[in-house]
Design a protein around this motif. Structure first.
Motif, PDB file in Angstrom:
ATOM      1  N   LYS A 131      -7.001  40.802  67.027  1.00 50.47           N
ATOM      2  CA  LYS A 131      -6.267  39.754  67.741  1.00 50.47           C
ATOM      3  C   LYS A 131      -6.892  39.480  69.104  1.00 50.47           C
ATOM      4  N   ARG A 132      -7.394  40.545  69.709  1.00 48.28           N
ATOM      5  CA  ARG A 132      -8.021  40.381  71.017  1.00 48.28           C
ATOM      6  C   ARG A 132      -9.414  39.778  70.904  1.00 48.28           C
ATOM      7  N   GLY A 133      -9.872  39.643  69.689  1.00 45.42           N
ATOM      8  CA  GLY A 133     -11.203  39.078  69.484  1.00 45.42           C
ATOM      9  C   GLY A 133     -12.302  40.103  69.629  1.00 45.42           C
ATOM     10  N   GLU A 134     -11.925  41.392  69.455  1.00 45.76           N
ATOM     11  CA  GLU A 134     -12.950  42.433  69.554  1.00 45.76           C
ATOM     12  C   GLU A 134     -13.190  43.058  68.191  1.00 45.76           C
ATOM     13  N   GLU A 136       4.068  42.714  69.672  1.00 52.36           N
ATOM     14  CA  GLU A 136       4.145  41.741  68.572  1.00 52.36           C
ATOM     15  C   GLU A 136       4.417  40.323  69.059  1.00 52.36           C
ATOM     16  N   SER A 137       5.076  40.220  70.202  1.00 49.56           N
ATOM     17  CA  SER A 137       5.458  38.887  70.676  1.00 49.56           C
ATOM     18  C   SER A 137       4.319  38.151  71.385  1.00 49.56           C
ATOM     19  N   VAL A 138       3.175  38.807  71.526  1.00 53.75           N
ATOM     20  CA  VAL A 138       2.050  38.162  72.212  1.00 53.75           C
ATOM     21  C   VAL A 138       1.458  37.071  71.321  1.00 53.75           C
ATOM     22  N   PRO A 139       1.347  35.852  71.852  1.00 52.70           N
ATOM     23  CA  PRO A 139       0.782  34.779  71.029  1.00 52.70           C
ATOM     24  C   PRO A 139      -0.706  35.023  70.737  1.00 52.70           C
ATOM     25  N   ILE A 140      -1.122  34.620  69.538  1.00 50.56           N
ATOM     26  CA  ILE A 140      -2.526  34.798  69.167  1.00 50.56           C
ATOM     27  C   ILE A 140      -3.333  33.663  69.769  1.00 50.56           C
ATOM     28  N   THR A 185       2.943  33.406  79.049  1.00 57.31           N
ATOM     29  CA  THR A 185       2.648  34.679  78.405  1.00 57.31           C
ATOM     30  C   THR A 185       1.190  34.618  77.982  1.00 57.31           C
ATOM     31  N   LEU A 186       0.431  35.605  78.411  1.00 61.80           N
ATOM     32  CA  LEU A 186      -0.983  35.599  78.055  1.00 61.80           C
ATOM     33  C   LEU A 186      -1.142  35.776  76.552  1.00 61.80           C
ATOM     34  N   CYS A 187      -2.087  35.035  75.987  1.00 58.43           N
ATOM     35  CA  CYS A 187      -2.349  35.158  74.560  1.00 58.43           C
ATOM     36  C   CYS A 187      -3.186  36.415  74.311  1.00 58.43           C
TER      37      CYS A 187
END
Length: 425
Positions: free
Chosen positions: A20-23, A112-116, A323-325
């Motif tokens: 999700k973080r792109g790593e 879980e609530s962090v937007p992608i 909210t930071l994605c």
RNA sequence: GGAGAGGUGGCUGAGUCCGGUUGAAAGCGCCGCACUCGAAAUGCGGUAUGCCCUUUAGUGGGCAUCGUGGGUUCAAAUCCCACCCUCUCCGCCA
């Protein structure tokens, strides 16, 4: 950071979060493999050590009984076992080192609530407060306005320290100091934080505790003679005050606030915000930190956000909350809200506070625990931090948003008591 | 910067010279039980952490930890080396 056990128990979750973080999550498989090898060797070593321990006792007994020749035989055998142990321990040390190296660089699991999303363009807007600056003239950027009003001297700052430093003469300095006092009074007063003044130079262990090291060494100033680091935020000092402590539950939640200068090399920010004081190597910040039980961190996160907002509310500056994605959320954080203040000269909102719930991530690194009740096992705390708020950015937001056609700057009501009742700058 | 003292479990504090069931005496604190109408006092019992293996299990077994890291030894809190930290005195200094 994750302990090997955490890793084993949460492989799937950690991998998903990393993606999700792109790593890449490939390091996780490697860590799992290292952990397996490591445990195999541990079992082997401990078995040998057990033998060594019991037979050493026997040797002692034999010698005491005068049975020298029997003792000699055992001693020879032990010498061989000792070598084996040594060899295995060397292997183990190497595996541990490799494993830790990976573990220290795995970011926290996202809530879980962090937007992608990939970057800040995909952050989720939560709330907007106040109306962006409106006037019948073009607002000046703070560096022009500040310089014209004698509040800011960037030329002389350059002379003594170089770019990304600022000098605030006269009322400029006064305004900065007023803001610091104002913020500390609100946070330590009605918002219930304990005010603390801390060192700004800290040991590398402190930097590791909060997650700056080892991954972000290039962003920090380090003193060469002593190996101390200048803190990039008071979060480092405040949180590490409780490193390697087991806290009594009745002190929780622990809420701390402190003002410090913050130092950042801005290594990856060439060309960004080169004018003015938006992005400085040294800036003032009032920080908020909370240490709490796991079950209360989510609620405290919202409180903390509200406490940061309370400053902007009183100063009546327009702002919004996002909210930071996933791709924009920092290394140690499970979830982060940014507060962005309206910057008239840029015609957009810019970050002025970042409020993060780091769950148990920093607590594990820094070994901050609490004992729920006497006799019970110690558990890791959750930690939260947020700017309450960045003083330099507040300074520039204030003068830009309160500028008038005449070039004068109105002092917001809430700040007047801190400036001897002054109405204009 | 110079001289000296010291770092042992939640705390105080033995043990270190003369290495061998010492995870570590004793006291305090804390927890449980008893006594009490209740409390205090008293008595009895318990009371570190991390990790590995094992188990249906809050099961059983093991390893490590006496500032940190090395070394000597069959065996180290105890011997050797290096480093870190704290304290006291002197000097210097905001």
């Amino acid at each position: 950071m994750f302990l090997p056990k955490n890793l084993r128990e949460n492989v799937a979750e950690i991998k998903i979060s990393l993606e999700k973080r792109g790593e890449s999550s490939s390091s996780i498989d490697q860590a799992i493999k290292l952990d397996e090898e490591r445990r195999e060797i541990i079992a082997e070593v401990e078995q040998l050590e057990h033998r060594r321990n019991t037979e050493s006792v026997q040797i002692g007994e034999l010698k005491a009984a005068g049975e020298e020749s029997k003792a000699e035989g055992l001693i020879e055998e032990m010498a061989r076992i000792k070598q084996q142990i040594q060899q295995l321990n060397d292997q183990l040390g190497e595996l541990d080192r490799q494993l830790e190296d990976i573990l220290l660089r795995i970011p926290n699991i996202l809530d879980e609530s962090v937007p992608i999303g990939a970057d800040n363009s995909e952050n989720r807007l939560e709330k907007q407060v106040g109306e962006p600056f409106k006037a019948d003239f073009d607002p000046l950027p703070h560096w022009e306005l500040g310089t014209a009003r004698g509040l800011l001297d960037l030329e002389r700052a350059q002379k003594i320290s170089g770019s990304r430093f600022s000098v605030l003469p006269g009322k400029g300095a006064r305004l900065e100091r007023a803001l610091i006092n104002f913020m500390l009074d609100i946070q330590s007063g009605e918002n219930g934080y304990q005010e603390i003044m801390t060192p700004v130079l800290v040991k590398p262990e402190a930097m590791e505790g909060t997650g700056q090291l080892p991954k972000f060494a290039a962003d920090m100033y380090r003193t060469t003679d002593d190996g101390l680091y200048l803190i990039p935020t008071a979060e480092v000092s405040l949180l590490n005050l409780y490193r390697e402590e087991i806290l009594s539950p009745d002190v929780l939640p622990l809420k701390l606030t402190g003002w410090t200068p913050c130092f950042r090399r801005e290594a990856g920010a060439h060309g960004k915000d080169t004018r003015g004081i938006m992005r400085q190597h040294q800036f003032n910040k009032v920080e908020l930190v909370a240490i709490c039980r796991p079950e209360e961190s989510e609620e405290l996160h919202n409180d903390l956000l509200g406490d940061a907002c309370s400053i902007l509310n009183r100063l009546e500056l327009p702002y919004r909350i996002v909210t930071l994605c996933s791709g924009d959320t920092g290394f140690s954080a499970a979830k982060t809200y940014d507060i962005e203040v309206w910057i008239p000269s840029q015609n957009r909102y810019r970050e002025i506070s970042s409020c993060s719930n780091c769950t148990a991530f920093q607590a594990r690194r820094a070994m901050i625990q609490y004992r729920p009740a006497p006799g019970e096992k110690a558990r890791y705390c959750h930690t939260l931090n947020g700017s309450g708020i960045a003083v330099g950015r507040c300074w520039l937001a204030l003068i830009e948003n309160y500028q008038e056609k005449t070039g004068e700057i109105t002092v917001p009501d809430a700040l007047r008591p801190y400036l001897d009742g002054l109405k204009k700058l």
